[in-house]
Each structure stands twice: as C-alpha cells, then as structure tokens.
Design an enzyme around this catalytic site. Sequence first.
Site, mmCIF file in Angstrom:
data_model
loop_
_atom_site.group_PDB
_atom_site.id
_atom_site.type_symbol
_atom_site.label_atom_id
_atom_site.label_comp_id
_atom_site.label_asym_id
_atom_site.label_seq_id
_atom_site.Cartn_x
_atom_site.Cartn_y
_atom_site.Cartn_z
ATOM 1 N N HIS A 199 0.856 -1.060 0.053
ATOM 2 C CA HIS A 199 -0.447 -0.018 0.184
ATOM 3 C C HIS A 199 0.884 1.241 0.131
ATOM 4 O O HIS A 199 1.816 1.094 1.051
ATOM 5 C CB HIS A 199 -0.990 -0.269 1.004
ATOM 6 C CG HIS A 199 -1.789 -0.944 1.393
ATOM 7 N ND1 HIS A 199 -2.313 -1.268 2.335
ATOM 8 C CD2 HIS A 199 -3.088 -0.986 0.229
ATOM 9 C CE1 HIS A 199 -3.916 -2.085 2.244
ATOM 10 N NE2 HIS A 199 -3.971 -1.475 0.712
ATOM 11 N N CYS A 249 -2.096 2.498 9.244
ATOM 12 C CA CYS A 249 -2.849 1.566 9.398
ATOM 13 C C CYS A 249 -5.199 1.914 9.070
ATOM 14 O O CYS A 249 -5.197 1.760 9.686
ATOM 15 C CB CYS A 249 -2.845 0.728 8.686
ATOM 16 S SG CYS A 249 -1.201 0.435 7.894
HETATM 17 N N1 ARG Z 1 -4.458 -7.171 6.437
HETATM 18 C C1 ARG Z 1 -4.263 -5.966 5.747
HETATM 19 C C2 ARG Z 1 -4.016 -5.956 4.318
HETATM 20 O O1 ARG Z 1 -3.026 -6.892 4.156
HETATM 21 C C3 ARG Z 1 -3.575 -5.365 6.067
HETATM 22 C C4 ARG Z 1 -3.851 -3.727 5.695
HETATM 23 C C5 ARG Z 1 -2.477 -2.753 6.160
HETATM 24 N N2 ARG Z 1 -3.614 -1.148 5.713
HETATM 25 C C6 ARG Z 1 -3.067 -0.542 4.730
HETATM 26 N N3 ARG Z 1 -3.245 0.706 5.106
HETATM 27 N N4 ARG Z 1 -1.315 -0.544 4.902
HETATM 28 O O2 ARG Z 1 -4.449 -6.049 3.413
#
Ligand code: ARG
Length: 278
Positions: A177, A271
């Site tokens: 992300h 996150c």
């Molecule tokens: N386990 C989640 C996923 O892989 C973690 C999300 C992390 N969120 C972020 N905004 N980077 O989707």
Amino acid sequence: MTLTEPTAATPERTATSRSVLMCRPQFFTVSYRINPWMHPEDPTDTSLAVRQWDSLYEAYLALGFDVQLIEPVEGLPDMVYAANGGFVLDGIAYGASFTYAQRQPEGPAYMDWFEQAGFEVRAPEHVNEGEGDLLLVGDRILAGQGFRTDPASHDEVRRIFGREVVSMRLINPSFYHLDTALAVLGDDNVAYLPSAFDEASLQTLDRLYPDAVVVTEEDASVLGLNSYSDGRNIVIASRAKDFERQLLERGYNPVGVDLSELLLGGGGVKCCTLELRR
Ligand code: ARG
C-alpha cells in the site's frame, strides 16, 4: 521562479486539528495471508493488539484529535486497518472496494458508517483500498497502484474530488500500500522509501518533493513510514529511530508508539487511522 535562501534555522511547524476514524482490534488475528507480513500459522495475541492500539488512541486524544470509532465486526480481523475503509475529503466519502475476498465485506461496513456520520457516500466503481493507496498532500492526491488499488480508480478519484491525482507504482510486495512506502509530513512534503517505487514514480517524487525525507530500509521494515502527521506532531513506530532523528532535525515532533502485534497483519500507525475531512 524565486529561490528561497536556505536557512540554518529549523522551521517552526504548525499543527492543525484532525478528525480521524479508528476501529478497536477486538477481533484481530491473522487467519489468512494477503501480504508477506502475515503468517496465519503463527499465534497472535488479541489482547496485546488491543492494548497497543489503545496507546495509539490515547496518543491521538493527547494531541487533541477528534477520534471517531467504528464498531468492529467479528470475522473481519483486518477491520482495525481503518485507513483502507475509504477516502474522505470535502465531506465526500469515496468507498473502498477490496482486492481480496476476505476483506470485501469491510467496504459496505465503512460506507454505512460514513452515511450515518453525515458524509456524502460515493460507492466505488473500481477496486481501491481507500487511504491505504490514496494520500492527500496539500491539494494533491498521491495514488498508489501495483498490488491493490486499480489505476482506474485513480481516474474515478480525480472525477469525484476534482483535484490533481498523481499515480505512483509500487514494486515491492512488502510495501503493498502507498501508506507503507510513503508518509505525508505536511501540506508540501513527504518521506518515502525509494526502493519501493518504480523509476518513473521516483522521478515524479523527486520533482514534486525535492526536499523529501528518505528513510532507511531498516526503518521501513518496521513500517516506520506508516505514520500520521498533523503538520507538527508525527505519530510513528517507536522502533523507527533514524526516521525519528530526521524528523527532529526538520523541526517536527515525533511521537513513538509500539504496534508490534498489529505489524503481524502488515499494518502500523497510519493503517489504523482514516482521516475524516468535512
Ligand atoms: N492485513 C491487511 C491487508 O493486507 C493490512 C492492511 C494495512 N493497511 C494499510 N493501510 N496499509 O490488507
């Protein structure tokens, strides 16, 4: 173009009050693997995750933030990563449409919350994971793609919000992300991990933010970039020591928190935080 004289003095940073949405990790665990940080075979400690999340929540309250809470849903262990629930700007909430089936029910859950909170909700036409890949820097939206968010959603965001949207391509699966690879420090500057981006994105970043903070692989590997700034105070992973030093040098006030348990799901400070902009 006028050139500003470089000054030796550290600039004075100003905080602006923030309103954010968070989700207590009451049902947090790692039961599937959709990013390289996740190891469903390893145990997780939900009560530790809650305690660590509480320390982030308390840090935000201490900074004077307005913190709204969405009710966690059993069976949606990643719902704690509220940043992925949408992108909210000008009172409009652009909903999320998740890449992986395991997280898809989170999209409507967050859209319901936005609706009840009085936001104008736009249901997404294209796959996007909210503020995970859409970051507002001043008036510009930086938009990530490569692992999760469909570039078609970048155009959708441009149409909905009428702002400049700059696409960035992520190339390292550990930084899947945009908010894991780049931190918004204020209205006109960012910090990032160069190796997480393709060559064209690096050139764009260099052109837009020539004075950006470049973080070390070590700090990025504790999701140090996954931080949240009010313009002056920057809440970061307490283990990101070199990032902390660089922020201090530039006149910011780093506030360290430990979210090691939530790191097992591949997420950190940012996150867990969705900014609400009316
Ligand atoms: N386990 C989640 C996923 O892989 C973690 C999300 C992390 N969120 C972020 N905004 N980077 O989707």
